[in-house]
Write a protein that holds these residues in place. Sequence first.
Motif, short mmCIF file in Angstrom:
data_model
loop_
_atom_site.label_atom_id
_atom_site.label_comp_id
_atom_site.label_asym_id
_atom_site.label_seq_id
_atom_site.Cartn_x
_atom_site.Cartn_y
_atom_site.Cartn_z
N ALA A 177 75.40 64.11 92.82
CA ALA A 177 74.67 64.68 91.67
C ALA A 177 74.45 66.17 91.87
CB ALA A 177 73.33 63.96 91.51
N LYS A 178 74.09 66.52 93.08
CA LYS A 178 73.83 67.92 93.40
C LYS A 178 75.09 68.76 93.16
CE LYS A 178 71.50 70.58 97.01
NZ LYS A 178 72.43 71.34 97.84
N SER A 179 76.22 68.26 93.63
CA SER A 179 77.40 69.09 93.48
C SER A 179 77.89 69.13 92.03
CB SER A 179 78.46 68.75 94.52
OG SER A 179 79.22 67.70 94.14
N PHE A 180 77.73 68.06 91.28
CA PHE A 180 78.05 68.12 89.84
C PHE A 180 77.14 69.14 89.16
CE2 PHE A 180 80.94 64.91 87.96
CZ PHE A 180 81.37 64.28 89.11
N ASN A 181 75.86 69.08 89.48
CA ASN A 181 74.90 69.96 88.81
C ASN A 181 75.19 71.42 89.11
OD1 ASN A 181 72.59 70.36 87.16
ND2 ASN A 181 71.41 70.78 89.02
N GLU A 182 75.68 71.69 90.31
CA GLU A 182 75.99 73.08 90.66
C GLU A 182 77.21 73.58 89.89
OE1 GLU A 182 74.08 72.80 95.12
OE2 GLU A 182 76.25 72.68 94.89
N GLN A 183 78.12 72.67 89.60
CA GLN A 183 79.37 73.12 88.97
C GLN A 183 79.42 72.99 87.47
OE1 GLN A 183 82.91 72.46 91.45
NE2 GLN A 183 81.56 71.33 92.80
N ILE A 184 78.78 71.96 86.93
CA ILE A 184 78.79 71.80 85.46
C ILE A 184 77.39 71.42 85.04
CG2 ILE A 184 81.20 71.09 85.13
CD1 ILE A 184 79.84 68.15 84.96
N GLU A 185 76.51 72.34 84.95
CA GLU A 185 75.09 72.02 84.81
C GLU A 185 74.80 70.76 83.99
OE1 GLU A 185 72.49 75.23 83.91
OE2 GLU A 185 70.78 73.85 83.96
N LEU A 186 74.04 69.87 84.59
CA LEU A 186 73.73 68.59 83.95
C LEU A 186 72.45 68.69 83.13
CD1 LEU A 186 74.23 66.41 87.17
CD2 LEU A 186 75.93 66.86 85.39
N ASP A 187 72.33 67.79 82.15
CA ASP A 187 71.07 67.71 81.39
C ASP A 187 70.25 66.50 81.80
OD1 ASP A 187 71.33 69.98 79.44
OD2 ASP A 187 73.22 68.94 79.08
N GLY A 188 70.93 65.49 82.31
CA GLY A 188 70.19 64.29 82.71
C GLY A 188 71.08 63.35 83.49
N VAL A 189 70.45 62.33 84.05
CA VAL A 189 71.14 61.40 84.94
C VAL A 189 70.92 59.97 84.45
CG1 VAL A 189 71.19 60.54 87.32
CG2 VAL A 189 70.77 62.97 86.90
N ILE A 190 71.94 59.15 84.57
CA ILE A 190 71.78 57.72 84.35
C ILE A 190 72.15 57.00 85.65
CG2 ILE A 190 72.56 55.68 83.07
CD1 ILE A 190 72.91 57.47 80.64
N LEU A 191 71.23 56.22 86.15
CA LEU A 191 71.47 55.46 87.38
C LEU A 191 71.92 54.06 86.99
CD1 LEU A 191 68.41 56.03 89.74
CD2 LEU A 191 70.76 56.72 90.13
N THR A 192 73.13 53.70 87.42
CA THR A 192 73.63 52.37 87.09
C THR A 192 73.42 51.41 88.26
OG1 THR A 192 75.82 52.87 87.94
CG2 THR A 192 75.44 53.36 85.62
N LYS A 193 73.64 50.15 87.98
CA LYS A 193 73.60 49.08 88.99
C LYS A 193 72.24 48.95 89.66
CE LYS A 193 78.46 50.11 89.32
NZ LYS A 193 79.70 50.22 90.04
N MET A 194 71.21 49.26 88.90
CA MET A 194 69.85 49.08 89.41
C MET A 194 69.47 47.62 89.45
SD MET A 194 68.18 51.91 90.27
CE MET A 194 66.49 52.00 89.73
N ASP A 195 70.35 46.76 88.93
CA ASP A 195 70.12 45.32 89.04
C ASP A 195 70.57 44.81 90.41
OD1 ASP A 195 72.63 46.24 87.87
OD2 ASP A 195 73.24 44.14 87.78
N GLY A 196 71.31 45.61 91.14
CA GLY A 196 71.77 45.20 92.47
C GLY A 196 70.70 45.43 93.51
N ASP A 197 71.07 45.33 94.80
CA ASP A 197 70.01 45.47 95.80
C ASP A 197 69.94 46.89 96.35
OD1 ASP A 197 72.26 45.32 97.23
OD2 ASP A 197 71.60 43.76 98.63
N THR A 198 69.87 47.86 95.45
CA THR A 198 69.71 49.25 95.87
C THR A 198 68.40 49.40 96.64
OG1 THR A 198 69.14 51.45 95.06
CG2 THR A 198 68.89 49.68 93.50
N ARG A 199 68.45 50.25 97.66
CA ARG A 199 67.25 50.40 98.49
C ARG A 199 66.23 51.36 97.87
NH1 ARG A 199 69.52 52.04 104.09
NH2 ARG A 199 71.32 52.70 102.88
N GLY A 200 66.63 52.14 96.91
CA GLY A 200 65.66 52.98 96.20
C GLY A 200 65.86 54.47 96.38
#
Length: 297
Positions: free
Chosen positions: A234-257
Amino acid sequence: MAFESLSDKLQNVFKNLRSKGRLTEADVKASLKEVKMALLEADVNFKVVKQFINSVTERAVGQDVMNSLTPGQMVIKIVNEEMVALMGSETTEIKLNNSNELTVIMMAGLQGAGKTTTSAKIAGKLKAKGRKPLLVACDVYRPAAIKQLQVNGEKQGVPVFSMGDYQNPVDIAKAAIEHAKSNDLNVVILDTAGRLHVDETMMEELANIQKAIKVDQTIFVVDAMTGQDAVNVAKSFNEQIELDGVILTKMDGDTRGGAALSIRAVTGKPILYVGMGEKLSDLEQFYPDRMASRILG
Ligand code: GDP
């Protein structure tokens, strides 16, 4: 289940805090050290953890807290508030122009992050709000991406614009905008190509789209299961093509947070939505306070 281990650990720390009548500064510091360990184990970025623990400590070791009737509760409340702040406090929406003006949304992210699926999910949400979206197949590299977008578009009852896989994504985007204008559509969603890793050609392609047309919202889609990696990407995308927002996918899985807790602090960009499954209805608005409650149990 997502955050299970982090939640369990934090709940243990909190149980100890609650069970004590009075708290000394050493008690608070020992508890916060455990909170720190739990966050690091959940793959939260270490700078974010450090800053977070500093903010909590500053507020939690004062006389007001120590002398209060329920010091343990006060510390827990502070952890909660700082966690909400870490994730941006407010709920942020995708910014749309007025309905009579075209809005162009560009979806960006690595291959497999969930761009194509999420593009269709967003199209469905916008349609439900009375907008007239157009899904655009700019991912000309991944085999089957165009077909996947067409299938998903059909499920959502949203038109899909494609020019096959021989055209330049910039030309496709330009043609799609003309198509939207002449067909009374008011949101263009560009599903762009990802790569397996951050790569110059991909970034150039996205930057070229941003230069050639007026992109109103650049939205970064990232797999929450990838933890700190998600944050670095995310950091490197934001540095190169400024982002407006983020969508986090697969939050139904066992992501640690880790991704949910770090991405806002590291990039300064809000999480807009979270993907909660493969079905096209599985996209939820992101509420920092609800997420903190989920994590803290
Ligand atoms: P793209 O390469 O970025 O376009 O990624 P895709 O949209 O093709 O998604 C990659 C895989 O992730 C597909 O199998 C999707 O069904 C799946 N996927 C996308 N979002 C989610 C989500 O929120 N939860 C789950 N469990 N799977 C998802």
